[in-house]
Design a protein around this motif. Structure first.
Motif, mmCIF file in Angstrom:
data_model
loop_
_atom_site.group_PDB
_atom_site.id
_atom_site.type_symbol
_atom_site.label_atom_id
_atom_site.label_comp_id
_atom_site.label_asym_id
_atom_site.label_seq_id
_atom_site.Cartn_x
_atom_site.Cartn_y
_atom_site.Cartn_z
ATOM 1 N N LEU A 23 15.430 -0.876 16.348
ATOM 2 C CA LEU A 23 14.260 -1.241 17.150
ATOM 3 C C LEU A 23 13.245 -0.091 17.194
ATOM 4 C CD1 LEU A 23 16.030 -3.173 20.043
ATOM 5 C CD2 LEU A 23 14.900 -4.119 18.011
ATOM 6 N N THR A 24 12.926 0.409 15.989
ATOM 7 C CA THR A 24 11.958 1.498 15.860
ATOM 8 C C THR A 24 10.872 1.114 14.868
ATOM 9 O OG1 THR A 24 13.264 2.543 14.108
ATOM 10 C CG2 THR A 24 13.624 3.320 16.363
ATOM 11 N N ARG A 25 9.759 1.842 14.935
ATOM 12 C CA ARG A 25 8.661 1.713 13.980
ATOM 13 C C ARG A 25 8.357 3.114 13.479
ATOM 14 N NH1 ARG A 25 3.795 -1.979 15.634
ATOM 15 N NH2 ARG A 25 5.368 -3.507 15.028
ATOM 16 N N PRO A 32 0.821 -1.210 0.000
ATOM 17 C CA PRO A 32 0.000 0.000 0.000
ATOM 18 C C PRO A 32 0.858 1.263 0.000
ATOM 19 C CG PRO A 32 -0.348 -1.311 2.007
ATOM 20 C CD PRO A 32 0.698 -2.000 1.198
ATOM 21 N N ASP A 33 0.253 2.391 -0.327
ATOM 22 C CA ASP A 33 0.984 3.662 -0.355
ATOM 23 C C ASP A 33 1.483 4.087 1.017
ATOM 24 O OD1 ASP A 33 0.661 3.859 -3.071
ATOM 25 O OD2 ASP A 33 -1.028 5.230 -2.955
ATOM 26 N N ARG A 34 0.757 3.726 2.067
ATOM 27 C CA ARG A 34 1.177 4.072 3.435
ATOM 28 C C ARG A 34 1.320 2.809 4.254
ATOM 29 N NH1 ARG A 34 -1.244 9.877 5.090
ATOM 30 N NH2 ARG A 34 -0.467 10.913 3.232
ATOM 31 N N ILE A 35 2.474 2.700 4.897
ATOM 32 C CA ILE A 35 2.807 1.501 5.660
ATOM 33 C C ILE A 35 3.554 1.888 6.934
ATOM 34 C CG2 ILE A 35 2.939 -0.044 3.664
ATOM 35 C CD1 ILE A 35 6.002 0.333 3.741
ATOM 36 N N LEU A 36 3.746 0.890 7.772
ATOM 37 C CA LEU A 36 4.641 1.015 8.922
ATOM 38 C C LEU A 36 5.882 0.197 8.604
ATOM 39 C CD1 LEU A 36 2.013 0.412 11.723
ATOM 40 C CD2 LEU A 36 3.153 2.577 11.212
ATOM 41 N N ILE A 37 7.032 0.696 9.042
ATOM 42 C CA ILE A 37 8.289 -0.031 8.865
ATOM 43 C C ILE A 37 8.909 -0.268 10.230
ATOM 44 C CG2 ILE A 37 10.630 0.056 7.946
ATOM 45 C CD1 ILE A 37 9.591 1.782 5.684
ATOM 46 N N PRO A 39 8.800 11.127 12.787
ATOM 47 C CA PRO A 39 10.061 10.531 13.280
ATOM 48 C C PRO A 39 9.826 9.094 13.771
ATOM 49 C CG PRO A 39 9.652 12.677 14.295
ATOM 50 C CD PRO A 39 8.412 12.299 13.558
ATOM 51 N N PRO A 40 10.824 8.218 13.629
ATOM 52 C CA PRO A 40 10.704 6.848 14.146
ATOM 53 C C PRO A 40 10.462 6.837 15.650
ATOM 54 C CG PRO A 40 12.576 7.034 12.669
ATOM 55 C CD PRO A 40 12.084 8.425 12.916
ATOM 56 N N VAL A 41 9.674 5.848 16.099
ATOM 57 C CA VAL A 41 9.318 5.698 17.508
ATOM 58 C C VAL A 41 9.893 4.372 17.999
ATOM 59 C CG1 VAL A 41 7.367 5.427 19.100
ATOM 60 C CG2 VAL A 41 7.175 6.992 17.164
ATOM 61 N N PRO A 42 10.535 4.340 19.173
ATOM 62 C CA PRO A 42 11.014 3.057 19.702
ATOM 63 C C PRO A 42 9.852 2.059 19.779
ATOM 64 C CG PRO A 42 11.891 4.859 21.003
ATOM 65 C CD PRO A 42 10.867 5.453 20.067
#
Length: 104
Positions: free
Chosen positions: A69-71, A58-63, A91-94
């Motif tokens: 160790l971030t999402r 999809p165009d928007r995802i979580l990585i 910004p990436p979040v732990p």
């Protein structure tokens, strides 16, 4: 998301010293789409390589970044086969601080 018909047209440039690392692509409901390889891009965004060049993403995802160790919430802007170009939307979040994080 756009697919380039010319191999180098609009191709994002890897950072001078790109960090290759493992990661995971997730739907916005945190379900696993695929394992992947992540690398830094010169502009500060992220390059992604998936094993299946036909994997629907999809165009928007979580990585999930397995090294840091971030999402992070990401938008896919460019794709050519297994290579994707993602722009960070925040910004990436732990992982341990991510609200609604599930074990994948």
């Amino acid at each position: 998301m756009t697919r380039s018909s010319y191999p180098l047209e609009g191709r994002p440039v890897p950072a001078t010293r790109a960090r290759l690392r493992s990661g995971k692509l997730l739907n916005l409901d945190c379900t696993l789409l695929s394992e992947c390889t992540l690398y830094d891009l010169e502009n500060g965004d992220i390059g992604i390589v998936v094993q299946d060049p036909d994997l629907p993403v999809p165009d928007r995802i979580l990585i999930d970044d397995d090294k840091d160790l971030t999402r992070v919430f990401t938008e896919i802007h460019w794709r050519m086969g297994p290579y994707l170009f993602g722009m960070y939307l925040e910004p990436p979040v732990p992982l341990h601080e991510f609200h609604g994080a599930e074990e994948n």
